[in-house]
Scaffold this motif. Structure first.
Motif, PDB file in Angstrom:
ATOM      1  N   ASP A 184      38.909  43.857  30.250  1.00 20.68           N
ATOM      2  CA  ASP A 184      37.741  43.538  29.429  1.00 20.68           C
ATOM      3  C   ASP A 184      36.472  44.013  30.139  1.00 20.68           C
ATOM      4  O   ASP A 184      36.232  43.666  31.297  1.00 20.68           O
ATOM      5  N   THR A 185      35.631  44.783  29.435  1.00 24.62           N
ATOM      6  CA  THR A 185      34.413  45.307  30.060  1.00 24.62           C
ATOM      7  C   THR A 185      33.409  44.200  30.382  1.00 24.62           C
ATOM      8  O   THR A 185      32.477  44.431  31.155  1.00 24.62           O
ATOM      9  N   GLN A 186      33.578  43.005  29.812  1.00 24.02           N
ATOM     10  CA  GLN A 186      32.698  41.894  30.175  1.00 24.02           C
ATOM     11  C   GLN A 186      32.971  41.395  31.591  1.00 24.02           C
ATOM     12  O   GLN A 186      32.198  40.618  32.141  1.00 24.02           O
ATOM     13  N   GLU A 187      34.065  41.857  32.185  1.00 24.75           N
ATOM     14  CA  GLU A 187      34.365  41.547  33.588  1.00 24.75           C
ATOM     15  C   GLU A 187      33.663  42.510  34.543  1.00 24.75           C
ATOM     16  O   GLU A 187      33.851  42.433  35.760  1.00 24.75           O
ATOM     17  N   TYR A 188      32.876  43.422  33.984  1.00 20.57           N
ATOM     18  CA  TYR A 188      32.165  44.407  34.805  1.00 20.57           C
ATOM     19  C   TYR A 188      31.285  43.729  35.854  1.00 20.57           C
ATOM     20  O   TYR A 188      31.195  44.191  36.991  1.00 20.57           O
ATOM     21  N   GLY A 189      30.664  42.625  35.501  1.00 14.21           N
ATOM     22  CA  GLY A 189      29.824  41.895  36.451  1.00 14.21           C
ATOM     23  C   GLY A 189      30.606  41.382  37.643  1.00 14.21           C
ATOM     24  O   GLY A 189      30.079  41.320  38.759  1.00 14.21           O
ATOM     25  N   VAL A 190      31.865  40.997  37.425  1.00 13.60           N
ATOM     26  CA  VAL A 190      32.707  40.535  38.532  1.00 13.60           C
ATOM     27  C   VAL A 190      32.951  41.670  39.525  1.00 13.60           C
ATOM     28  O   VAL A 190      32.890  41.477  40.745  1.00 13.60           O
ATOM     29  N   ALA A 229      29.739  42.300  41.435  1.00 12.52           N
ATOM     30  CA  ALA A 229      29.509  41.222  42.404  1.00 12.52           C
ATOM     31  C   ALA A 229      30.411  41.380  43.625  1.00 12.52           C
ATOM     32  O   ALA A 229      29.962  41.231  44.773  1.00 12.52           O
ATOM     33  N   TYR A 230      31.669  41.688  43.387  1.00 16.47           N
ATOM     34  CA  TYR A 230      32.619  41.826  44.500  1.00 16.47           C
ATOM     35  C   TYR A 230      32.258  43.018  45.383  1.00 16.47           C
ATOM     36  O   TYR A 230      32.288  42.917  46.615  1.00 16.47           O
ATOM     37  N   ARG A 231      31.891  44.130  44.765  1.00 16.29           N
ATOM     38  CA  ARG A 231      31.468  45.297  45.543  1.00 16.29           C
ATOM     39  C   ARG A 231      30.266  44.951  46.419  1.00 16.29           C
ATOM     40  O   ARG A 231      30.215  45.293  47.604  1.00 16.29           O
ATOM     41  N   ALA A 233      45.593  51.519  40.220  1.00 14.86           N
ATOM     42  CA  ALA A 233      44.891  50.408  39.564  1.00 14.86           C
ATOM     43  C   ALA A 233      45.225  50.336  38.076  1.00 14.86           C
ATOM     44  O   ALA A 233      45.045  51.312  37.342  1.00 14.86           O
ATOM     45  N   ASN A 234      45.721  49.166  37.641  1.00 13.10           N
ATOM     46  CA  ASN A 234      46.061  48.962  36.233  1.00 13.10           C
ATOM     47  C   ASN A 234      45.644  47.588  35.717  1.00 13.10           C
ATOM     48  O   ASN A 234      46.002  47.213  34.601  1.00 13.10           O
ATOM     49  N   SER A 235      44.898  46.835  36.505  1.00 16.55           N
ATOM     50  CA  SER A 235      44.494  45.491  36.132  1.00 16.55           C
ATOM     51  C   SER A 235      43.238  45.138  36.911  1.00 16.55           C
ATOM     52  O   SER A 235      42.850  45.861  37.843  1.00 16.55           O
ATOM     53  N   LEU A 236      42.600  44.019  36.552  1.00 14.15           N
ATOM     54  CA  LEU A 236      41.410  43.596  37.283  1.00 14.15           C
ATOM     55  C   LEU A 236      41.713  43.318  38.756  1.00 14.15           C
ATOM     56  O   LEU A 236      40.956  43.767  39.633  1.00 14.15           O
ATOM     57  N   PRO A 237      42.821  42.605  39.101  1.00 14.31           N
ATOM     58  CA  PRO A 237      43.114  42.375  40.528  1.00 14.31           C
ATOM     59  C   PRO A 237      43.302  43.667  41.326  1.00 14.31           C
ATOM     60  O   PRO A 237      42.817  43.775  42.457  1.00 14.31           O
ATOM     61  N   THR A 238      43.996  44.655  40.752  1.00 12.59           N
ATOM     62  CA  THR A 238      44.207  45.895  41.506  1.00 12.59           C
ATOM     63  C   THR A 238      42.911  46.713  41.585  1.00 12.59           C
ATOM     64  O   THR A 238      42.665  47.392  42.586  1.00 12.59           O
ATOM     65  N   MET A 239      42.077  46.629  40.555  1.00 11.21           N
ATOM     66  CA  MET A 239      40.765  47.273  40.640  1.00 11.21           C
ATOM     67  C   MET A 239      39.939  46.640  41.764  1.00 11.21           C
ATOM     68  O   MET A 239      39.308  47.344  42.558  1.00 11.21           O
ATOM     69  N   LEU A 240      39.956  45.316  41.839  1.00 10.95           N
ATOM     70  CA  LEU A 240      39.198  44.623  42.891  1.00 10.95           C
ATOM     71  C   LEU A 240      39.724  44.973  44.276  1.00 10.95           C
ATOM     72  O   LEU A 240      38.948  45.069  45.238  1.00 10.95           O
TER      73      LEU A 240
END
Length: 406
Positions: free
Chosen positions: A253-259, A262-264, A306-313
């Protein structure tokens, strides 16, 4: 608070003011990172975003060069920073006011966004310039003060990520302008860099502050660094500006872009805090090179795994660490390469190089992303990062700036 402020010496007061300028600037900036998400939601394709960002980057070239020369000419970085912060805050808030249902909506946005960028493109470079020059002149710890900006950007990104479902993407534009009032006010009280160097040299010769930018381009180390910057920022434009399209392609979800932002930003802090110690042990060149190699691991991971939010993070970890090292080393590297009276111009030309690279990165990046898909696209980005690192290694034959402890 007023009593505590009065007890501090001048350096202590300026440190707090610089935290207010740079730190709150990045807190406010976190609320204004959803332009691509907004445009994507109203039907802009990757190619359209690339075209828009390319035009904005072209305007950014004129922006940072113009304001850099104005700053050197009038001898006031503070006044320039106040102007660009205030104008960009007002104009940026008008972007969602453009109707999205008209046939000419995209054309109107193609005009307004670059106009906003004439001021917005210079906001970050000159906020950073004010910080790095004052830190060098007052002996303040740049890494600690800049890490406050990264921390507050993290806080702001998490707040807006949680607030976004109820706030709406459209309202992030004016919210960032409201928060930007604080750094504008704090800039009024900030120290003017090089304030003690406006004296004529003894003997009645020419003023040292005469603005002759040709001196910069006679410096082979500086021109080589501009070449590196062009390749690096071409890759960076591709990396950063199309990440929400990558998220969409892998089902995040692109609304997770802020996460992700923030993590970066949170991971920038360790190297920024260690910057003084690192500069005692490593040259600025080694740190710049190391930062690019770390950042390239993120795009490699996106392209392969990367295929999910956790792997992207997971792979964003390397970007955050690398970007912290990049921020702490490149700003000081440019500062040391340039003569004292041309430091604003030196930073401006380096930022202009980033804008030129942004034109190429956005134009080609949008087309390549639509043509090859998300994962191959990020493998190409990895190759560009590695090419920039190779060019930077070749520049080592030029004279290296002396290391500094500040």
């Amino acid at each position: 608070m007023k009593r505590l402020f009065s007890r501090l010496n001048e350096n202590g007061r300026q440190a707090l003011i610089l935290i207010g300028v740079n730190g709150i600037f990045w807190f406010a900036w976190a609320f204004g990172c959803y332009q691509t998400v907004y445009l994507q939601s109203i039907g802009f394709t990757a190619s359209s975003i690339g075209l828009l960002n390319a035009i904005a980057s072209a305007v950014g070239i004129a922006s940072v060069t113009f304001w850099g020369m104005v700053s050197d000419r009038i001898g006031s970085l503070r006044k320039v920073l106040i102007i660009v912060l205030a104008a960009s805050a007002v104009l940026y808030g008008l972007i969602p006011a453009i109707p999205t249902h008209l046939a000419a909506s995209h054309t109107l946005l193609l005009c307004l966004v670059p106009a906003v960028n004439f001021f917005r493109a210079s906001s970050s470079p000159y906020a950073e310039n004010l910080l790095v020059r004052n830190c060098n002149e007052l002996g303040l710890n740049f890494g600690v003060l800049r890490s406050t900006g990264s921390f507050l950007f993290t806080v702001g990104s998490l707040i807006i990520a949680a607030w976004l479902p109820s706030l709406g993407v459209k309202n992030t534009f004016w919210v960032t302008g409201v928060f930007m009032i604080i750094p504008i006010v704090m800039t009024v009280f900030a120290r003017e860099p090089d304030a003690r160097k406006a004296e004529k040299p003894a003997g009645g010769g020419k003023e040292e502050e005469s603005v002759d930018v040709r001196q910069l381009f006679r410096n082979p180390a500086y021109t080589a660094f501009l070449g590196f910057g062009f390749l690096y920022y071409t890759a960076s434009a591709c990396d950063v500006n199309f990440i929400t399209y990558f998220m969409d392609s892998v089902g995040v979800d692109t609304q997770e872009y802020g996460v992700i932002l923030a993590y970066r930003a949170l991971l920038e802090i360790p190297f920024l805090l260690l910057m003084v110690r690192l500069r005692k042990r490593l040259s600025l060149r080694v740190m710049v090179l190391g930062s690019v190699l770390l950042i390239s691991i993120e795009s490699l991971g996106f392209g392969l795994l990367a295929n999910s939010l956790p792997t992207m993070l997971l792979f964003c970890t390397f970007f955050g660490l690398g970007n912290g090292l990049f921020l702490g080393s490149t700003l000081n590297y440019v500062y040391e390469l340039a003569p004292s009276h041309l430091r604003a111009s030196a930073q401006a030309f380096f930022t202009s190089t980033a804008s030129v690279a942004g034109i190429l990165g956005n134009l080609l990046g949008g087309m390549v992303f639509d043509a090859v898909g998300a994962k191959p696209f990020y493998l190409i980005v990895t190759g560009l990062y590695m090419l920039s690192a190779g060019v930077f290694v070749l520049s080592f034959r030029h004279k290296q700036p002396e290391k500094a402890a500040g």
